[in-house]
Design a protein around this motif. Structure first.
Motif, short mmCIF file in Angstrom:
data_model
loop_
_atom_site.label_atom_id
_atom_site.label_comp_id
_atom_site.label_asym_id
_atom_site.label_seq_id
_atom_site.Cartn_x
_atom_site.Cartn_y
_atom_site.Cartn_z
N VAL A 82 48.68 -66.42 23.83
CA VAL A 82 49.71 -66.97 24.69
C VAL A 82 50.71 -67.74 23.84
CG1 VAL A 82 48.37 -69.06 25.18
CG2 VAL A 82 50.10 -68.29 26.82
N GLN A 83 51.94 -67.77 24.27
CA GLN A 83 52.97 -68.51 23.54
C GLN A 83 52.87 -70.01 23.85
OE1 GLN A 83 56.77 -66.76 24.55
NE2 GLN A 83 56.54 -65.16 23.01
N PRO A 84 53.34 -70.82 22.95
CA PRO A 84 53.37 -72.27 23.23
C PRO A 84 54.11 -72.55 24.54
CG PRO A 84 53.83 -71.88 20.92
CD PRO A 84 53.80 -70.53 21.58
N GLY A 85 53.55 -73.46 25.33
CA GLY A 85 54.11 -73.76 26.63
C GLY A 85 53.54 -72.91 27.75
N GLY A 86 52.79 -71.90 27.41
CA GLY A 86 52.22 -71.00 28.41
C GLY A 86 50.94 -71.53 29.02
N MET A 134 44.51 -74.18 31.91
CA MET A 134 45.19 -74.76 30.75
C MET A 134 46.68 -74.49 30.85
SD MET A 134 42.48 -73.69 27.76
CE MET A 134 42.91 -71.96 27.83
N ASN A 135 47.46 -75.55 30.96
CA ASN A 135 48.91 -75.46 31.06
C ASN A 135 49.56 -76.13 29.85
OD1 ASN A 135 48.60 -74.27 33.64
ND2 ASN A 135 48.67 -76.27 34.64
N SER A 136 50.81 -75.82 29.65
CA SER A 136 51.58 -76.43 28.54
C SER A 136 50.81 -76.31 27.23
CB SER A 136 51.88 -77.90 28.85
OG SER A 136 52.60 -78.02 30.05
N LEU A 137 50.33 -75.13 26.96
CA LEU A 137 49.49 -74.93 25.77
C LEU A 137 50.26 -75.17 24.49
CD1 LEU A 137 47.47 -71.90 27.07
CD2 LEU A 137 46.47 -73.98 26.11
N LYS A 138 49.55 -75.72 23.52
CA LYS A 138 50.12 -76.03 22.21
C LYS A 138 49.40 -75.22 21.14
CE LYS A 138 50.87 -80.85 23.65
NZ LYS A 138 50.61 -82.27 23.32
N THR A 148 44.59 -73.79 19.94
CA THR A 148 43.94 -72.57 19.45
C THR A 148 42.51 -72.86 19.03
OG1 THR A 148 46.02 -71.58 18.71
CG2 THR A 148 44.00 -70.80 17.65
N ALA A 149 41.57 -72.12 19.63
CA ALA A 149 40.16 -72.36 19.37
C ALA A 149 39.33 -71.34 20.15
CB ALA A 149 39.76 -73.78 19.81
N VAL A 150 38.05 -71.31 19.84
CA VAL A 150 37.09 -70.62 20.70
C VAL A 150 36.60 -71.64 21.71
CG1 VAL A 150 34.92 -69.38 20.83
CG2 VAL A 150 36.43 -69.04 18.86
N TYR A 151 36.68 -71.28 22.98
CA TYR A 151 36.28 -72.17 24.07
C TYR A 151 34.92 -71.75 24.60
CZ TYR A 151 40.84 -74.36 24.09
OH TYR A 151 41.97 -75.08 23.72
N TYR A 152 34.04 -72.75 24.74
CA TYR A 152 32.66 -72.51 25.15
C TYR A 152 32.34 -73.26 26.43
CZ TYR A 152 32.00 -71.02 20.29
OH TYR A 152 32.09 -70.38 19.08
N CYS A 153 31.57 -72.60 27.26
CA CYS A 153 31.01 -73.21 28.46
C CYS A 153 29.64 -73.80 28.08
CB CYS A 153 30.86 -72.12 29.51
SG CYS A 153 30.30 -72.65 31.11
N ASN A 154 29.28 -74.92 28.71
CA ASN A 154 28.05 -75.60 28.35
C ASN A 154 27.38 -76.20 29.58
OD1 ASN A 154 27.12 -78.69 27.89
ND2 ASN A 154 26.30 -77.40 26.25
N VAL A 155 26.06 -76.13 29.58
CA VAL A 155 25.26 -76.87 30.56
C VAL A 155 24.08 -77.49 29.82
CG1 VAL A 155 23.88 -74.87 31.24
CG2 VAL A 155 24.12 -76.80 32.80
N VAL A 180 47.15 -69.69 20.58
CA VAL A 180 48.47 -70.13 21.02
C VAL A 180 49.42 -69.97 19.83
CG1 VAL A 180 49.86 -71.93 22.08
CG2 VAL A 180 47.40 -71.76 22.58
N SER A 181 50.33 -69.03 19.95
CA SER A 181 51.21 -68.72 18.83
C SER A 181 52.46 -68.04 19.33
CB SER A 181 50.48 -67.80 17.85
OG SER A 181 51.35 -67.38 16.81
#
Length: 114
Positions: free
Chosen positions: A11-15, A82-86, A90-97, A112-113
């Motif tokens: 996604v582009q920055p701001g997306g 996630m809004n207004s991305l910067k 940029t990362a790998v996002y993980y769910c956790n319990v 994000v690039s």
């Protein structure tokens, strides 16, 4: 316990992006859920957390006002809007319990690039 993340991408920055985490193998509505992320060369960090009933949330300072965590207990799913991305998101996002021990999904990559 199984946690399966989806929704990542480029996604582009701001997306915006919405991540989903489908949970199974435990009583989802009884547990607090969290999203973490790990950027290249950095440690995994907590992004957002939500109580079992969804009535309380907390966020890392770096995402406050831009990200929203919410859940649908009928669907055993937790989300991260996630809004207004910067670029720095940029990362790998993980769910956790945390259910006696920490359980993790395999993660979903957010880039994000421009």
């Amino acid at each position: 316990v199984q946690l399966v993340e989806s929704g990542g991408g480029l996604v582009q920055p701001g997306g915006s992006l919405r991540l989903s985490c489908a949970a199974s193998g435990f009583a989802f509505s009884s547990y607090r859920m969290s999203w973490y992320r790990q950027a290249p060369g950095k440690e995994r960090e907590l992004v957002a957390r939500i109580t079992s009933a969804g009535d309380s949330t907390n966020y890392a300072d770096s995402v406050k006002g831009r990200f929203t965590i919410f859940r649908d207990n009928a669907k055993n799913t937790v989300y991260l809007q996630m809004n207004s991305l910067k670029v720095e998101d940029t990362a790998v996002y993980y769910c956790n319990v945390l259910r006696y021990v920490d359980y993790w999904g395999k993660g979903t990559l957010v880039t994000v690039s421009s």
